[in-house]
Write an enzyme that holds these catalytic residues in place. Structure first.
Site, PDB file in Angstrom:
ATOM      1  N   ALA A 164       0.849  -1.187   0.000  1.00 28.81           N
ATOM      2  CA  ALA A 164       0.000   0.000   0.000  1.00 28.81           C
ATOM      3  C   ALA A 164       0.888   1.240   0.000  1.00 28.81           C
ATOM      4  CB  ALA A 164      -0.917  -0.006   1.217  1.00 28.81           C
ATOM      5  N   ASP A 167       2.060   2.271   3.418  1.00 25.72           N
ATOM      6  CA  ASP A 167       3.169   1.464   3.941  1.00 25.72           C
ATOM      7  C   ASP A 167       4.498   1.906   3.337  1.00 25.72           C
ATOM      8  OD1 ASP A 167       1.438  -0.032   5.469  1.00 25.72           O
ATOM      9  OD2 ASP A 167       1.234  -1.634   3.991  1.00 25.72           O
ATOM     10  N   GLU A 168       4.493   2.173   2.045  1.00 23.49           N
ATOM     11  CA  GLU A 168       5.712   2.619   1.377  1.00 23.49           C
ATOM     12  C   GLU A 168       6.230   3.911   2.004  1.00 23.49           C
ATOM     13  OE1 GLU A 168       7.271   3.540  -3.182  1.00 23.49           O
ATOM     14  OE2 GLU A 168       5.161   3.099  -2.810  1.00 23.49           O
ATOM     15  N   GLY A 169       5.326   4.836   2.276  1.00 25.99           N
ATOM     16  CA  GLY A 169       5.728   6.095   2.896  1.00 25.99           C
ATOM     17  C   GLY A 169       6.228   5.914   4.314  1.00 25.99           C
TER      18      GLY A 169
END
Length: 494
Positions: A164, A167-169
């Site tokens: 998502a 989540d990456e951020g």
């Protein structure tokens, strides 16, 4: 009864042997300390499957943990040959095949005895998020292909999935603060939590999405933008948001599509391309993305000619048209497109395409905003032939640096609401502390919280001086015993 000289010598030697032996025993038992042997090293393999390319990272950490989280460092970085895995829609098996070379390099680094217990994971980001929106079955076929390749490797395969954007951020934020020593630092021979570490924000610009993550001064009012986690015994609450279709590649595709639709002709004058630049492409390739609105009456067989005019002012105006700024008008806690965002606070690290663009333009030395703006505008106004001659061997991205540089300014200043005063708080970096900045290290730190720790092995040991004394008394005991035995032997013969 008076003892003979032999009896006296024999008794003295026995006494010395007993005293020396007792002293040696006391030194061994009383002066010994518990020594922790160095912990075994564990490894982890992570594939970052981005929209334009895939990278493999190997991380390592001691088998024991600090406050339930591993102390992780980067051991290897390997860029997979070929495009991102989302490009293999026509032949998904090749997505898996493309990973093998870097995987073999990772396995050669990790001791063979560790292979079966080494976790391996593939995380796909915005490129696969877009493909999943466009054609979910194709996305699943690609994930199945890479899963098949990795499950056959002699590692502990933990899966392949699409991350998502949030989540990456969040994992990118963890990475930045970890490598800068904001979450844990080594002091006085041990790992400790910083007392008043100033947490740093993270700015990530990928090919298909962009992320902003930071800890605001006040509370986070929109809970959907808040991520909480626990690392090294401390709790963190971070604001993070991911904007799909606002990555560099997708924003440039959207920009060209808008210019095409506004011109209504097969020849488009592009303000962000250098004067003298010209290229021909198919309309089908332009609209092959969920980020680009497809007109009802589109002739996919038609070709399009693009001419550069090198007008940075018009380029900025066209880029602004891709944002919805009016939805946040008059709101301090709103970025763009109606998305909640607290005012930016503290220092920020900008990486991925933020760094690559500014590194090309030689703007990574924290130059003032007016210098940055002036440099980009002057570059955009250079004729294409001069640009080609000045940067040989860089043709792949060369035409896009003008648009990318201006887009970064619009995104940071008008989108994320940085100002001339807060601009110096942004550092454009690829690495920190010898570690690549991105989501993968943050993910591995979080993952080590799920991997069981191993207790350190304890041994009883002495200091060097005590060890020497013990040896001396052991030798003295042995000499006394041998002497007593010799006296006894001669005594018997007499």
């Amino acid at each position: 009864m008076r003892l003979s000289w032999k009896e006296r010598v024999f008794m003295v030697l026995l006494g010395v042997a007993a005293a020396s032996g007792l002293t040696m025993l006391i030194l061994i038992l009383v002066k010994a300390t518990n020594v922790l042997l160095p912990a075994d090293t564990k490894f982890g393999i992570l594939f970052d499957a981005g929209s334009s390319h895939t990278s493999l990272f190997v991380y390592q950490w001691p088998a024991n943990k600090e406050k339930d989280t591993g102390v992780v460092s980067q051991a290897l970085a390997c860029q997979v040959e070929g495009p991102g895995i989302s490009s293999y829609t026509s032949d998904p098996t090749q997505a898996g095949e493309s990973l093998k070379s870097c995987l073999q390099e990772a396995l050669a680094l990790i001791p063979q005895t560790q292979h079966p217990v080494t976790p391996a994971f593939l995380g796909a980001t915005a490129g696969m998020r877009l493909l999943s929106q466009k054609n979910s079955s194709q996305a699943q076929d690609i994930l199945a292909a890479v899963s098949q390749t990795l499950s056959r490797a002699p590692v502990d395969f933990w899966g392949a999935r699409i991350l998502a954007g949030q989540d990456e951020g969040a994992f990118g934020w963890i990475t930045v603060n970890y490598v800068l020593g904001m979450l844990l630092k080594y002091s006085s021979g041990q790992w400790i939590l910083p007392e008043d570490g100033t947490l740093v924000g993270a700015l990530d610009l990928g090919g298909a999405s962009t992320q902003i993550s930071f800890v605001p001064q006040g509370p986070i009012l929109d809970q959907s933008t808040q991520v909480t986690f626990r690392l090294y015994g401390a709790n963190y609450s971070v604001y993070t948001h991911s904007y799909l279709c606002f990555g560099r590649d997708q924003i440039l595709r959207r920009l060209l599509a808008e210019l095409v639709q506004s011109s209504q002709v097969a020849r488009v004058r592009h303000p962000c391309y250098h004067s003298g630049y010209q290229a021909t492409l198919s309309l089908a390739s332009l609209y092959d993305s969920p980020c680009v609105h497809t007109p009802d009456s589109l002739n996919y067989t038609q070709n399009l000619t693009v001419e550069g005019i090198g007008n940075p002012g018009n380029c900025v105006a066209a880029l602004r048209g891709l944002f919805n700024f009016s939805s946040c008008k008059g709101q301090e806690d709103c970025a763009f497109n109606g998305v909640y965002q607290p005012p930016v606070h503290g220092q920020f690290y900008a990486f991925s395409n933020f760094y690559y663009t500014f590194q090309f333009l030689n703007l990574t030395s924290r130059q003032p905003l007016n210098i940055v703006n002036d440099t980009i505008w002057k570059f955009c106004q250079k004729p294409w032939r001069l640009v080609e001659d000045s940067y040989p061997g860089q043709e792949r991205w060369l035409r896009d640096y003008c648009a990318s540089g201006l887009y970064i300014l619009v995104l940071l200043l008008e989108g994320y609401k940085f100002s001339e005063e807060t601009w110096p708080n942004i550092q454009f970096q690829k690495q920190a502390g010898g570690t690549d900045i991105g989501w993968t290290l943050g993910f591995m730190l979080n993952l080590t919280g799920m991997i069981p720790a191993e207790a350190l092995t304890q041994w009883r040991a002495q200091s060097y001086s005590i060890w020497i004394a013990g040896v001396v008394f052991a030798v003295l005991t042995l000499v006394a015993i041998l002497g007593a035995a010799a006296v006894q032997l001669f005594w018997t013969q007499d």
